[in-house]
Design an enzyme around this catalytic site. Sequence first.
Site, PDB file in Angstrom:
ATOM      1  CB  CYS A  83      -0.946  -0.003   1.199  1.00  0.00           C
ATOM      2  SG  CYS A  83      -2.016  -1.452   1.248  1.00  0.00           S
ATOM      3  CB  CYS A 205     -12.749  -1.129   7.233  1.00  0.00           C
ATOM      4  SG  CYS A 205     -12.909  -2.361   8.540  1.00  0.00           S
ATOM      5  CE  LYS A 323     -14.539   4.326   7.486  1.00  0.00           C
ATOM      6  NZ  LYS A 323     -15.136   4.229   6.155  1.00  0.00           N
ATOM      7  CG  HIS A 327      -6.313   2.147   0.563  1.00  0.00           C
ATOM      8  ND1 HIS A 327      -5.185   2.663  -0.059  1.00  0.00           N
ATOM      9  CD2 HIS A 327      -5.870   1.104   1.316  1.00  0.00           C
ATOM     10  CE1 HIS A 327      -4.128   1.964   0.316  1.00  0.00           C
ATOM     11  NE2 HIS A 327      -4.516   1.001   1.135  1.00  0.00           N
TER      12      HIS A 327
HETATM   13  N1  COA Z   1     -16.761   1.846   5.217  1.00  0.00           N
HETATM   14  C1  COA Z   1     -18.047   2.248   5.132  1.00  0.00           C
HETATM   15  N2  COA Z   1     -18.948   1.654   4.321  1.00  0.00           N
HETATM   16  C2  COA Z   1     -18.501   0.613   3.591  1.00  0.00           C
HETATM   17  C3  COA Z   1     -17.174   0.157   3.630  1.00  0.00           C
HETATM   18  C4  COA Z   1     -16.294   0.819   4.480  1.00  0.00           C
HETATM   19  N3  COA Z   1     -15.022   0.432   4.563  1.00  0.00           N
HETATM   20  N4  COA Z   1     -17.044  -0.888   2.782  1.00  0.00           N
HETATM   21  C5  COA Z   1     -18.235  -1.083   2.217  1.00  0.00           C
HETATM   22  N5  COA Z   1     -19.128  -0.178   2.702  1.00  0.00           N
HETATM   23  C6  COA Z   1     -20.548  -0.055   2.385  1.00  0.00           C
HETATM   24  C7  COA Z   1     -20.786  -0.029   0.885  1.00  0.00           C
HETATM   25  O1  COA Z   1     -20.754   1.288   0.388  1.00  0.00           O
HETATM   26  C8  COA Z   1     -22.148  -0.630   0.796  1.00  0.00           C
HETATM   27  O2  COA Z   1     -23.098   0.360   1.126  1.00  0.00           O
HETATM   28  P1  COA Z   1     -24.512   0.430   0.371  1.00  0.00           P
HETATM   29  O3  COA Z   1     -25.205  -0.852   0.759  1.00  0.00           O
HETATM   30  O4  COA Z   1     -25.137   1.665   0.938  1.00  0.00           O
HETATM   31  O5  COA Z   1     -24.197   0.507  -1.081  1.00  0.00           O
HETATM   32  C9  COA Z   1     -22.174  -1.659   1.917  1.00  0.00           C
HETATM   33  O6  COA Z   1     -21.175  -1.226   2.851  1.00  0.00           O
HETATM   34  C10 COA Z   1     -21.818  -3.071   1.455  1.00  0.00           C
HETATM   35  O7  COA Z   1     -20.648  -3.004   0.650  1.00  0.00           O
HETATM   36  P2  COA Z   1     -19.745  -4.294   0.388  1.00  0.00           P
HETATM   37  O8  COA Z   1     -18.752  -3.938  -0.688  1.00  0.00           O
HETATM   38  O9  COA Z   1     -20.623  -5.470   0.160  1.00  0.00           O
HETATM   39  O10 COA Z   1     -18.977  -4.452   1.776  1.00  0.00           O
HETATM   40  P3  COA Z   1     -18.171  -5.693   2.258  1.00  0.00           P
HETATM   41  O11 COA Z   1     -18.818  -6.193   3.505  1.00  0.00           O
HETATM   42  O12 COA Z   1     -17.922  -6.666   1.136  1.00  0.00           O
HETATM   43  O13 COA Z   1     -16.727  -5.084   2.603  1.00  0.00           O
HETATM   44  C11 COA Z   1     -15.034  -4.474   4.145  1.00  0.00           C
HETATM   45  C12 COA Z   1     -16.519  -4.343   3.756  1.00  0.00           C
HETATM   46  C13 COA Z   1     -14.758  -3.634   5.367  1.00  0.00           C
HETATM   47  C14 COA Z   1     -14.685  -5.936   4.446  1.00  0.00           C
HETATM   48  C15 COA Z   1     -14.160  -3.976   2.934  1.00  0.00           C
HETATM   49  O14 COA Z   1     -14.489  -2.614   2.711  1.00  0.00           O
HETATM   50  C16 COA Z   1     -12.679  -4.140   3.201  1.00  0.00           C
HETATM   51  O15 COA Z   1     -12.127  -5.230   3.030  1.00  0.00           O
HETATM   52  N6  COA Z   1     -11.970  -3.048   3.574  1.00  0.00           N
HETATM   53  C17 COA Z   1     -10.563  -3.118   3.893  1.00  0.00           C
HETATM   54  C18 COA Z   1      -9.704  -3.113   2.629  1.00  0.00           C
HETATM   55  C19 COA Z   1      -8.251  -3.308   2.984  1.00  0.00           C
HETATM   56  O16 COA Z   1      -7.888  -4.106   3.819  1.00  0.00           O
HETATM   57  N7  COA Z   1      -7.363  -2.540   2.296  1.00  0.00           N
HETATM   58  C20 COA Z   1      -5.960  -2.570   2.569  1.00  0.00           C
HETATM   59  C21 COA Z   1      -5.669  -1.866   3.853  1.00  0.00           C
HETATM   60  S1  COA Z   1      -3.979  -1.488   4.076  1.00  0.00           S
END
Ligand code: COA
Length: 380
Positions: A83, A205, A323, A327
Amino acid sequence: MQAYVLGAGKTRFGPSSHPMTRLAHEAILGALSDADMRIDEIGAFVVANFLGGPNESQLHLNSVIAGLFPGMHIPGWRVEAACASGGVAIHQAVTMLGAYDPILVVGVERLSGRPGNELTRNIGMAGDAILDQAQGLNFPATYALVAQRHMQRYGTTTRDFEIVSLKNHANAQLNPLAHFHHKKVAQADIDAGATVASPLRLFDCCPVSDGAAAVIVSAKPRDERSVPIIGSGVGTDVISLAQREDHTSFAAAREAARVAYGQAGITAADIDLVEVHDCFTIAEIVAMEDLGLAEPGSAVELIRAGETGIGGSMPVNPSGGLKAGGHAIGATGVGQVYEATRQLRGEAGKRQVEGAEIAVTHNVGGVGGTCAVQVLGRLS
Ligand code: COA
């Protein structure tokens, strides 16, 4: 150090149907237009990317980018540092300005469209394959360990994480290129968020974003809009948390800041705003402490007092950060420099930090395995 940002461009970070090439092209054209330059004036280019191979079956990205500009045969190569790829690419460009000038840095990533379990595994490649991934420690779980340790040692609370999240989502509403620009987030949304890896919940996240950002750097300013990069440092550390003595602070970040501040001749007290790597809310707290903006364990005092907001004494992530700004992994560190450039020129619109003269960017790879810190100033 003599380095200047001549131009900066960025796509929106967020889900996109566009391929990496189109995203990169848009960001590059934005940077060229911003600098009022043509592509044939560029001396070399660096492409920052993390998951082009596993996600898109596409490595060899310098050749892919060259193909966007027929007839372009200048030197180009790809940089990968998880990253932190973008921040490391900028550091590399800045340190190579004696050999090529100007240098175009473009960061690009496509993450959406992959099945969730595959994406989690691929992002996990930024962590240790044997000690971490094999034990089920995916990214949120690893940062959850950092959060747990910080809470135990310093009394940090989940309320502190919520304040960070609410602040960054509010900032993203002021940033048209942010992933969650159109989403108004209230306490009730945070309360409804599912636990991802305790104590981290959904709104702790960063999201999964696509996007690209580009900057053009040179040893000479081009005009009064050129923004000096007055310090640039990179630090590294052992990849697994299991091999670290301290889980509440990242030595790579402290080292990168030490070098960058030393080159710039500044201390933390001179900084007007920071764009930090808040891949999880706890990471913003750790970043503030590693950058010396607060003593270990005391960043929460600034956060609770509202001092990290845009109008506060120490604005953190006016763009919305990772956030809420998004990202797009390989593009993130370049996007931070884009934001710093806009802020220092006074071009950040509704999220402008008034009178900003020194901005710091902080881009982390893995759970502190790599960190790039840049210090940007204003033409005097
Ligand atoms: N913060 C706020 N809302 C989030 C979000 C987040 N991080 N991620 C997804 N959403 C919302 C979406 O916008 C969606 O909203 P909607 O229903 O109003 O359209 C809903 O949550 C479902 O989205 P979805 O893509 O199905 O979420 P998910 O459960 O598959 O994924 C996480 C959620 C947190 C697991 C995913 O965002 C993630 O893996 N984040 C971390 C990524 C990471 O590790 N990057 C490297 C870091 S160094």
